[in-house]
Design an enzyme around this catalytic site. Structure first.
Site, PDB file in Angstrom:
ATOM      1  CE  LYS A  96      10.859  -4.379  25.956  1.00 14.88           C
ATOM      2  NZ  LYS A  96      10.198  -5.260  26.937  1.00 14.88           N
ATOM      3  CB  SER A 171      10.993  -9.091  25.804  1.00 14.59           C
ATOM      4  OG  SER A 171      10.344  -8.069  26.558  1.00 14.59           O
ATOM      5  CB  SER A 195      10.385  -8.387  29.743  1.00 13.51           C
ATOM      6  OG  SER A 195       9.892  -9.530  29.074  1.00 13.51           O
TER       7      SER A 195
END
Length: 510
Positions: A96, A171, A195
């Protein structure tokens, strides 16, 4: 960077900001007094920093285009090979875009960080490489990870592989999409409000938010240190347990890791669940915008667990619905202090990326580039900070103990709690010119069931349990006592091997 002595005018302005009356003569006296400190600051500048090492070489990166990045899930591709053998040998991983990966850009989905390149690897990165994994790039995330949707990243929207034009969940949007596409075996995520679990739910993959501190957060951009969690997203429960086994444990830097209780999580794979007690939390269902396919699909999944010998009972935890306001008060003002007002969170011992602090320190100059999600959140955080002197942040921090106690009380009689991960399936991605209300709805509509456990730090896993309207995945969330990730994996894997999740739900593939 060179330390310079303040001028008389600078001291007077600082006094004004602090409510201190400072005359020119008083300012000069202050300057004389602090002169001895200057040499100390200059010495600090001259000393080599103490940050995590870089063990594995990397040769560069590029931004994939066209068919290579059809869903918009990659922010960059790279190739970093780890050890020649280990638990993760042959496994491909996406990171990420909130994790520090030396020599590779870190944007956290934000235009204001474009061009920023970290100088060290987050310890979790090194652990994955030590175990033989191969990192093949970084996945797109929402702007400052401040959205559960897919409409704010500076690189553009990420499309759900199972429902084009819909969010894969944020997210960690790219992480969920890349796992669902099968392009990687695992993608890392960060979870402050859901997330990891939201993209797992909406993309039809497995994602765990471990107990707070189990996975070190060193070298990862967050929001408020008391709600930051890191963990893996994978296609299967067994892979998830394997990756968490590698990622978990103290790193020697993160002061949030006191009192860890580790386990060999892969030992939970294949175990029976007969006799396990699972509480179905009523408040997790039937909310004002819960989709009937989601509620029905999760209850159908509960029956599968019951068929495997688990005792399933309906329970009520009224405080579950108070989780969102407690989370909001902590997350918004905490992020305002830790990113906007102070560049990085202070008052915790750990590793500070000083170059990142420098970039965030000039954020005010480019604040108009921020998306509405960040602007609205930071305006509210700044308002409560200035006009209520942090009352709501501090009170919410106190109330988190009552919320935690409510779940602990329920878990004293049950091994697991069960509810939908997200109360609806993936929604359509708004257009770039969508009004503020539409964007905000899209960004925050999925956190009701997930964010309370960021506050209480209980481990929670999302597993796919069916397909609803339009063939969109439905996520089942299980919650356990602190440090009981193995209990989550035991139940999740039992469910996974008992049924084919895509054959369940109102839009099942028959």
């Amino acid at each position: 960077m060179t330390f310079k002595m303040p001028s008389t005018e600078q001291v007077r302005k600082l006094g004004d900001a602090l409510g201190i009356d400072v005359t020119d003569s008083y300012a000069d006296s202050v300057i004389d007094f602090i002169k001895p400190f200057a040499d100390g600051y200059r010495l600090i500048t001259s000393l080599a920093d103490d940050v995590p090492e870089i063990k594995y070489p990397r040769s560069g990166y590029y931004r994939p285009e066209g068919e290579e990045n059809k869903h918009g899930a990659w922010i960059v591709k790279a190739q970093i090979r780890g050890a020649s053998n280990g638990k993760l040998s042959g496994k491909k991983v996406a990171i990420k875009d909130t994790y520090s990966l030396a020599g590779v850009p870190l944007t956290n989905g934000a235009s204001v960080l474009e061009g920023y390149v970290p100088e060290f690897d987050a310890p979790v990165i090194t652990r994955l490489l030590d175990a033989g994994a191969e990192i093949i790039g970084k996945s797109v995330c929402e702007y400052f990870s401040f959205s559960g949707g897919a409409a704010t990243s500076t690189s553009g929207p990420v499309h759900n592989p199972r429902a084009w034009g819909h969010t894969p969940g944020g997210s960690s949007t790219g992480s969920g999409a890349l796992v669902a596409l099968g392009e990687v075996d695992m993608a890392t995520g960060g979870d402050q409000a859901g997330s990891i679990r939201i993209p797992a739910s909406l993309s039809g993959v497995v994602g765990i938010k471990p107990t707070w501190g189990l996975v070190p957060y060193t070298g990862i951009m967050g929001m408020d240190p008391t709600i930051d969690h890191a963990g893996p997203l994978t296609a299967t429960v067994a892979d998830n347990a394997l990756f968490l086994e590698v990622m978990a444990g103290e790193d020697g830097y993160d002061s949030r890791q006191a009192g860890l209780k580790l386990d060999t999580y892969t030992k939970a794979i294949g175990q029976e669940i007969a006799g396990m007690k699972i509480g179905v939390v009523q408040e997790g269902f039937g909310q004002y915008d819960s989709h009937p396919d989601v509620d029905a699909g999760v209850r159908e999944a509960a029956k599968v667990l019951q068929g495997l010998g688990a005792l399933i009972e309906e329970i009520s935890i009224p405080w579950h619905l108070i989780g969102v306001p407690i989370w909001s008060a902590i997350a918004l003002e905490g992020t305002y202090h830790g990113m906007i007002k102070s560049a990085l969170p202070r008052n915790i011992e750990g590793v500070y990326p000083v170059s990142l602090a420098g970039r965030l320190g000039s954020l005010r100059e480019r604040a108009n580039e921020l998306p509405d999600t960040v602007k609205v959140g930071m305006l509210l955080g700044a308002y409560t900070d200035k006009y209520y002197r942090g009352y709501y942040y501090f009170k919410a921090q106190n109330l988190r103990r009552r919320l935690r106690a409510a779940y602990d009380k329920a878990l004293s009689g049950y091994d697991l709690l069960l509810m939908p991960t997200t109360r609806m399936m993936a929604s359509k991605i708004p257009s770039a010119d969508a009004p503020l209300q539409t964007l905000m709805q899209h960004s925050w509509e999925q956190i009701t069931n997930t964010c309370p456990f960021n506050i209480t730090h209980h481990p929670a896993i999302s597993i796919p349990c069916g397909l609803g309207e339009g063939g969109r995945p439905i996520g089942l969330m299980l919650v356990a006592k602190h440090w009981q990730e193995s209990t989550l994996y035991r139940a999740a894997h039992a469910f996974e091997r008992a049924c084919h999740w895509q054959s369940m739900g109102s839009n099942a593939k028959r």
